[in-house]
Design a protein around this motif. Structure first.
Motif, PDB file in Angstrom:
ATOM      1  N   ARG A 128       0.831  -1.201   0.000  1.00  0.00           N
ATOM      2  CA  ARG A 128       0.000   0.000   0.000  1.00  0.00           C
ATOM      3  C   ARG A 128       0.865   1.250   0.000  1.00  0.00           C
ATOM      4  NH1 ARG A 128      -2.361   1.062   4.487  1.00  0.00           N
ATOM      5  NH2 ARG A 128      -1.137  -0.355   5.775  1.00  0.00           N
ATOM      6  N   ALA A 129       0.265   2.337  -0.467  1.00  0.00           N
ATOM      7  CA  ALA A 129       0.839   3.674  -0.316  1.00  0.00           C
ATOM      8  C   ALA A 129      -0.342   4.596  -0.061  1.00  0.00           C
ATOM      9  CB  ALA A 129       1.610   4.099  -1.554  1.00  0.00           C
ATOM     10  N   GLY A 130      -0.533   4.980   1.187  1.00  0.00           N
ATOM     11  CA  GLY A 130      -1.740   5.722   1.544  1.00  0.00           C
ATOM     12  C   GLY A 130      -2.961   4.841   1.364  1.00  0.00           C
ATOM     13  N   ASN A 131      -3.929   5.339   0.607  1.00  0.00           N
ATOM     14  CA  ASN A 131      -5.145   4.560   0.369  1.00  0.00           C
ATOM     15  C   ASN A 131      -5.063   3.711  -0.896  1.00  0.00           C
ATOM     16  OD1 ASN A 131      -6.493   5.589   2.644  1.00  0.00           O
ATOM     17  ND2 ASN A 131      -7.086   7.446   1.512  1.00  0.00           N
ATOM     18  N   GLU A 132      -3.954   3.805  -1.610  1.00  0.00           N
ATOM     19  CA  GLU A 132      -3.793   3.029  -2.844  1.00  0.00           C
ATOM     20  C   GLU A 132      -3.199   1.660  -2.545  1.00  0.00           C
ATOM     21  OE1 GLU A 132      -2.573   4.925  -6.560  1.00  0.00           O
ATOM     22  OE2 GLU A 132      -2.224   6.735  -5.396  1.00  0.00           O
ATOM     23  N   ARG A 133      -3.716   0.657  -3.243  1.00  0.00           N
ATOM     24  CA  ARG A 133      -3.213  -0.712  -3.075  1.00  0.00           C
ATOM     25  C   ARG A 133      -2.628  -1.196  -4.399  1.00  0.00           C
ATOM     26  NH1 ARG A 133      -7.485  -4.662  -0.835  1.00  0.00           N
ATOM     27  NH2 ARG A 133      -8.498  -4.109  -2.775  1.00  0.00           N
ATOM     28  N   PHE A 134      -1.543  -1.980  -4.291  1.00  0.00           N
ATOM     29  CA  PHE A 134      -0.848  -2.430  -5.496  1.00  0.00           C
ATOM     30  C   PHE A 134      -0.744  -3.955  -5.602  1.00  0.00           C
ATOM     31  CE2 PHE A 134       0.735   1.751  -4.367  1.00  0.00           C
ATOM     32  CZ  PHE A 134       0.553   2.443  -5.546  1.00  0.00           C
ATOM     33  N   GLY A 150       5.844  -9.208  16.083  1.00  0.00           N
ATOM     34  CA  GLY A 150       7.031  -8.468  15.664  1.00  0.00           C
ATOM     35  C   GLY A 150       7.402  -8.755  14.224  1.00  0.00           C
ATOM     36  N   GLU A 151       7.327 -10.019  13.815  1.00  0.00           N
ATOM     37  CA  GLU A 151       7.630 -10.384  12.430  1.00  0.00           C
ATOM     38  C   GLU A 151       6.628  -9.764  11.465  1.00  0.00           C
ATOM     39  OE1 GLU A 151       9.652 -14.800  12.883  1.00  0.00           O
ATOM     40  OE2 GLU A 151       7.494 -14.589  13.170  1.00  0.00           O
ATOM     41  N   LEU A 152       5.361  -9.793  11.857  1.00  0.00           N
ATOM     42  CA  LEU A 152       4.323  -9.212  10.999  1.00  0.00           C
ATOM     43  C   LEU A 152       4.492  -7.693  10.869  1.00  0.00           C
ATOM     44  CD1 LEU A 152       1.166 -11.229  12.131  1.00  0.00           C
ATOM     45  CD2 LEU A 152       2.487 -11.515  10.032  1.00  0.00           C
ATOM     46  N   ALA A 153       4.883  -7.037  11.979  1.00  0.00           N
ATOM     47  CA  ALA A 153       5.096  -5.586  11.935  1.00  0.00           C
ATOM     48  C   ALA A 153       6.250  -5.227  11.002  1.00  0.00           C
ATOM     49  CB  ALA A 153       5.373  -5.056  13.345  1.00  0.00           C
ATOM     50  N   LEU A 154       7.318  -6.033  11.044  1.00  0.00           N
ATOM     51  CA  LEU A 154       8.461  -5.792  10.160  1.00  0.00           C
ATOM     52  C   LEU A 154       8.051  -5.976   8.703  1.00  0.00           C
ATOM     53  CD1 LEU A 154      11.465  -5.287   9.627  1.00  0.00           C
ATOM     54  CD2 LEU A 154      11.853  -7.738   9.980  1.00  0.00           C
ATOM     55  N   LEU A 155       7.311  -7.046   8.417  1.00  0.00           N
ATOM     56  CA  LEU A 155       6.861  -7.307   7.047  1.00  0.00           C
ATOM     57  C   LEU A 155       5.939  -6.192   6.558  1.00  0.00           C
ATOM     58  CD1 LEU A 155       6.139 -11.151   7.249  1.00  0.00           C
ATOM     59  CD2 LEU A 155       8.057 -10.036   6.094  1.00  0.00           C
ATOM     60  N   GLU A 156       5.100  -5.685   7.455  1.00  0.00           N
ATOM     61  CA  GLU A 156       4.195  -4.609   7.072  1.00  0.00           C
ATOM     62  C   GLU A 156       4.965  -3.329   6.740  1.00  0.00           C
ATOM     63  OE1 GLU A 156       1.017  -3.227   9.891  1.00  0.00           O
ATOM     64  OE2 GLU A 156      -0.212  -4.150   8.317  1.00  0.00           O
ATOM     65  N   SER A 157       6.033  -3.063   7.475  1.00  0.00           N
ATOM     66  CA  SER A 157       6.863  -1.889   7.193  1.00  0.00           C
ATOM     67  C   SER A 157       7.534  -2.017   5.837  1.00  0.00           C
ATOM     68  CB  SER A 157       7.923  -1.714   8.290  1.00  0.00           C
ATOM     69  OG  SER A 157       7.323  -1.464   9.541  1.00  0.00           O
ATOM     70  N   VAL A 158       8.049  -3.214   5.549  1.00  0.00           N
ATOM     71  CA  VAL A 158       8.693  -3.449   4.255  1.00  0.00           C
ATOM     72  C   VAL A 158       7.671  -3.331   3.126  1.00  0.00           C
ATOM     73  CG1 VAL A 158       9.864  -5.179   2.824  1.00  0.00           C
ATOM     74  CG2 VAL A 158      10.527  -4.883   5.216  1.00  0.00           C
ATOM     75  N   ALA A 159       6.495  -3.893   3.332  1.00  0.00           N
ATOM     76  CA  ALA A 159       5.453  -3.829   2.299  1.00  0.00           C
ATOM     77  C   ALA A 159       5.043  -2.386   2.027  1.00  0.00           C
ATOM     78  CB  ALA A 159       4.241  -4.649   2.737  1.00  0.00           C
ATOM     79  N   PHE A 160       4.987  -1.568   3.075  1.00  0.00           N
ATOM     80  CA  PHE A 160       4.644  -0.159   2.877  1.00  0.00           C
ATOM     81  C   PHE A 160       5.728   0.548   2.068  1.00  0.00           C
ATOM     82  CE2 PHE A 160       4.642   4.315   4.179  1.00  0.00           C
ATOM     83  CZ  PHE A 160       3.335   4.653   3.850  1.00  0.00           C
ATOM     84  N   GLN A 161       6.989   0.202   2.334  1.00  0.00           N
ATOM     85  CA  GLN A 161       8.089   0.781   1.558  1.00  0.00           C
ATOM     86  C   GLN A 161       7.979   0.377   0.089  1.00  0.00           C
ATOM     87  OE1 GLN A 161      11.595  -0.609   3.680  1.00  0.00           O
ATOM     88  NE2 GLN A 161      11.903   1.423   4.537  1.00  0.00           N
ATOM     89  N   ILE A 162       7.646  -0.886  -0.158  1.00  0.00           N
ATOM     90  CA  ILE A 162       7.497  -1.356  -1.542  1.00  0.00           C
ATOM     91  C   ILE A 162       6.348  -0.617  -2.222  1.00  0.00           C
ATOM     92  CG2 ILE A 162       6.936  -3.339  -2.998  1.00  0.00           C
ATOM     93  CD1 ILE A 162       8.271  -5.125  -0.898  1.00  0.00           C
ATOM     94  N   GLY A 163       5.218  -0.496  -1.521  1.00  0.00           N
ATOM     95  CA  GLY A 163       4.072   0.217  -2.091  1.00  0.00           C
ATOM     96  C   GLY A 163       4.397   1.664  -2.417  1.00  0.00           C
TER      97      GLY A 163
END
Length: 373
Positions: A128-134, A150-163
């Motif tokens: 994601r990036a804001g309200n947009e999903r990719f 903790g693992e899920l939070a890290l993955l979510e941070s990485v996914a947000f960076q990718i988005g």
């Protein structure tokens, strides 16, 4: 111990951010980030689905897929539904989530033909990036059936960076396309205001010279100059029209028909299906069509060109052919001209196909097939 873990997570995010901030090619970028993520987190397998607004998914990157999933060019991953895709499409995948199993993997295990190297579960994280999903980031490792908070939070941070990176690349491309369009418009305007006007003046001067000339040879020379100026003026107007096509707002077929009339050929168009194309796809087909029409005008020796445009739910079929002189073309050989190569490149940029058929005395046929998804 907690401090070391936190420092490790921050280092992970820093390294991945550096990759994402410098990349411009989506395919290579996603592979590199996925490989780095798996290496740092010591997970074994990962893949990324990019999903369009209609819910159609594309396997954009995959690292260390089990052979059962990678077989036949990842055919199992590229078709069919699964639980993570269904949750994403239904709007229920809004954060990093433990998937209690994987539909694709369970199907493989149920068939008892191949194994998955111990991979049974994966975590799914929306890009994601804001309200947009990719799309979705999926990661897993053999025998691991759950991920802690903790693992899920890290993955979510990485996914947000990718988005965010995907959004940046998309905006950059839009800016580049806008800049290219502006430059084409500027060049078209400059040509119209300078060269076009000079050629028009030359044509008028030559006509005036021919009218007042008393010597036959001089009169013929002025007439020849006028004819050359008129021909050059027609070529210049066609070039200006190519740079800044008038009528594309009325649709692709209308624009190609107008262009064919301008260069002096007749186009016979057959349209099947409702044509509602994206702006990018319409622009690509316009550029391919104008190049094909110009080639026919120059080389075919015929004044009629036949166009077929057929659209269904999955693809658009676009064919332009003439019944002119044709030329010898070996399907195994390289494409013989820059213009034809440009058509092929444009089609492939849209994940489509280009086909050229021609032989002496049998005309030339160009077929473009583009996927709509």
């Amino acid at each position: 111990m907690m401090k070391e873990k936190r420092d490790h997570e921050l280092q992970t995010l820093k390294e991945i951010a550096e990759l994402l901030n410098t990349g411009t090619d989506v395919d290579s970028l996603l592979i590199n980030v996925l490989e780095r993520l798996l290496h740092i987190t010591e997970l074994e397998t990962g893949w990324i689905f990019l999903i369009d607004e209609d819910g159609n998914h594309e396997l954009a990157a995959a690292v260390n897929l089990p052979r059962a999933l990678a077989r036949n060019n990842t055919a199992r991953m590229c078709s069919g539904d699964c639980w993570c895709l269904n949750k994403y499409r239904n709007g229920h995948l809004s954060e990093a989530t433990n998937i209690m199993g994987c539909k694709r993997i369970e199907k493989i295990l149920a068939e008892k033909v191949e194994h998955t190297n111990g991979l049974t579960h994966h975590a799914s994280v929306p890009l994601r990036a804001g309200n947009e999903r990719f799309g979705i980031l999926n990661v897993g490792t053999p025998e691991k059936t759950t991920f802690n908070d903790g693992e899920l939070a890290l993955l979510e941070s990485v996914a947000f960076q990718i988005g965010t990176a995907l959004k940046r690349i998309h905006l950059t491309r839009l800016e580049q396309e806008a800049a290219l369009s502006a430059e084409r418009n500027r060049l078209a305007r400059d040509l119209h205001d300078s060269v076009n006007q000079l050629l028009f003046s030359l044509s008028l001067t030559a006509r005036g010279g021919a009218e007042i000339a008393e010597n036959t040879e001089t009169k013929e020379t002025f007439t020849y100059i006028q004819d050359l100026a008129q021909e050059a003026l027609q070529e210049m107007r066609a070039l200006i029209w190519q740079l800044k096509p008038h009528g594309l707002e009325n649709g692709l077929i209308s624009a190609l028909t107008t262009y064919s009339e301008m260069i002096g050929i007749r186009i016979h168009a057959t349209v099947r299906g409702l044509i509602c194309l994206s702006e990018q796809m319409e622009a690509v087909l316009w550029r391919i069509g104008q190049e094909a029409l110009a080639n026919s005008k120059k080389h075919s020796g015929e004044s009629d060109v036949y166009l077929v445009c057929e659209v269904d739910s999955e693809r658009i079929f676009f064919q332009i052919r003439d019944e002119g002189t044709g030329f010898h073309y070996d399907q195994e050989a390289s494409i013989p001209s820059l213009g034809l190569k440009s058509m092929k490149e444009r089609a492939e940029q849209m994940h489509g196909s280009f086909q050229l058929k021609s032989s002496p005395g049998n005309g030339t046929e160009i077929i473009i097939t583009l996927p709509l998804s």
